[in-house]
Scaffold this active site. Structure first.
Site, PDB file in Angstrom:
ATOM      1  N   HIS A  77     -13.707 -16.062 -13.465  1.00 49.60           N
ATOM      2  CA  HIS A  77     -12.608 -16.963 -12.839  1.00 49.60           C
ATOM      3  C   HIS A  77     -12.358 -16.921 -11.053  1.00 49.60           C
ATOM      4  O   HIS A  77     -13.004 -16.113 -10.193  1.00 49.60           O
ATOM      5  CB  HIS A  77     -10.736 -16.115 -13.532  1.00 49.60           C
ATOM      6  CG  HIS A  77      -9.690 -16.483 -12.812  1.00 49.60           C
ATOM      7  ND1 HIS A  77      -9.206 -17.766 -14.332  1.00 49.60           N
ATOM      8  CD2 HIS A  77      -8.833 -17.138 -11.831  1.00 49.60           C
ATOM      9  CE1 HIS A  77      -8.577 -18.442 -13.498  1.00 49.60           C
ATOM     10  NE2 HIS A  77      -7.738 -17.675 -12.009  1.00 49.60           N
ATOM     11  N   CYS A  78     -12.478 -18.335 -11.214  1.00 45.71           N
ATOM     12  CA  CYS A  78     -12.432 -18.672  -9.805  1.00 45.71           C
ATOM     13  C   CYS A  78     -10.714 -18.969  -9.321  1.00 45.71           C
ATOM     14  O   CYS A  78      -9.842 -19.579  -9.423  1.00 45.71           O
ATOM     15  CB  CYS A  78     -13.399 -19.726  -9.290  1.00 45.71           C
ATOM     16  SG  CYS A  78     -13.751 -19.720  -7.679  1.00 45.71           S
ATOM     17  N   VAL A  79     -10.290 -19.073  -8.015  1.00 46.26           N
ATOM     18  CA  VAL A  79      -9.138 -18.391  -7.574  1.00 46.26           C
ATOM     19  C   VAL A  79      -8.593 -19.745  -6.875  1.00 46.26           C
ATOM     20  O   VAL A  79      -8.369 -20.563  -5.962  1.00 46.26           O
ATOM     21  CB  VAL A  79      -8.879 -17.472  -6.659  1.00 46.26           C
ATOM     22  CG1 VAL A  79      -7.895 -16.535  -7.923  1.00 46.26           C
ATOM     23  CG2 VAL A  79      -9.408 -16.797  -5.838  1.00 46.26           C
TER      24      VAL A  79
END
Length: 307
Positions: free
Chosen positions: A154-156
């Site tokens: 998951h990439c912010v």
């Protein structure tokens, strides 16, 4: 002990909520860096050089053409990652083996347990949080609150998970970001070095400060993105993901390792015309199930053994 566990669960939930909120700020931060860079390169330094004529004009024109091309590809790739669903499990998804059996009734809890214990269905897993079957290479994301097909992480920075349907776009985002930031760093290097010379530098304090800030930001991004790009190139070469590499599901007996060329095609497709743009050809989507995130080719000798 029960109270401690409840506190830990509450903290994890708060952490996931904070990550979702942080993502929106990250998009603004990316656009802010792009804005500062654009002002420093186009407005402050190389735009005015177009009116100088001679060699300065040719250099400025070449820099600006390349700068705008990479910027367009960077933003196209970036928003493709942001706006593209990474891939979720279709409702009532069933394993291929189960579909071939002709059974159409939804599986119940007892059936789940039997399938897990059956060696012939070693690839079948169950998500206890979503309460449904998980396709191969699928993982649950606590931030998104759902299972993601071939989840990488998951990439912010993109407010999204990176999975089967947008992993290529993420890699292109890294690639074009590295090229763009490297170009900006090299182009602004002479102006940056001028700050430490005895020469009088033309321009207002705002323009000089913007140039200085843009150089530092782009240098930092170029170095950091280079590390991520090298890491993901190695992952693509082995046909694995960040999560699978962390779980040490790689090596000579990694059943999804088909060789570097085929591994590359499992992410970028077979049509060379689409390799460097965030899109797939209709033909690739039709003939390559791996691009849909539900089925993956594997080594025949290892597939039957469940590796």
């Amino acid at each position: 002990m029960h109270r401690s566990g409840a506190t830990m669960a509450w903290n994890v939930f708060k952490f996931c909520t904070a990550l979702r909120g942080l993502g929106s700020i990250m998009i603004l931060l990316v656009l802010g860096v792009v804005g500062v860079t654009y002002y420093a390169v186009v407005v402050t330094n190389y735009g005015p050089a177009l009116f100088a004529g001679g060699l300065d004009f040719l250099i400025a024109a070449l820099v600006l053409i390349l700068f705008h091309f990479l910027l367009i590809m960077l933003l196209w790739s970036y928003f493709s990652v942001v706006l593209t669903e990474p891939g979720s499990v279709p409702p009532n998804w069933r394993p291929v083996a189960d579909e071939e059996s002709g059974e159409n009734d939804p599986l119940h809890g007892m059936d789940f347990n039997n399938m897990q214990l059956d060696p012939s269905n070693s690839g079948v897993r169950i998500c206890r949080k979503c309460n449904h079957l998980k396709p191969p290479r699928c993982h649950h994301c606590s931030v998104c609150g759902k299972c993601v097909l071939k989840m990488d992480h998951h990439c912010v920075w993109v407010v999204n998970c990176v999975g089967a349907l947008n992993y290529k776009y993420f890699l292109l985002f890294l690639f074009y970001t590295f090229l763009e930031t490297t170009l900006v760093t090299l182009c602004l290097l002479p102006h940056f070095l001028a700050f430490f010379s005895d020469e009088e530098i033309p321009g207002s304090p705002t323009m000089l400060a913007t140039t200085f800030l843009a150089f530092v930001l782009n240098l930092a991004f170029a170095l950091s993105v280079m590390g991520f790009l090298i890491m993901h190139i190695s992952l693509v070469a082995a046909n694995t993901t960040t999560i699978e590499a962390y779980e040490k599901k790689t090596g000579p007996r990694w059943r999804f390792d088909l060789g570097r060329k085929k591994n590359f095609e499992q992410v970028f497709g077979m049509d060379k015309h689409y390799w460097f743009i965030p899109a797939y050809s209709e033909e690739d989507l039709r003939r390559m199930p791996a691009l849909q995130g539900l089925e993956y080719p594997s080594k025949p000798d290892l597939d039957s053994q469940g590796f």
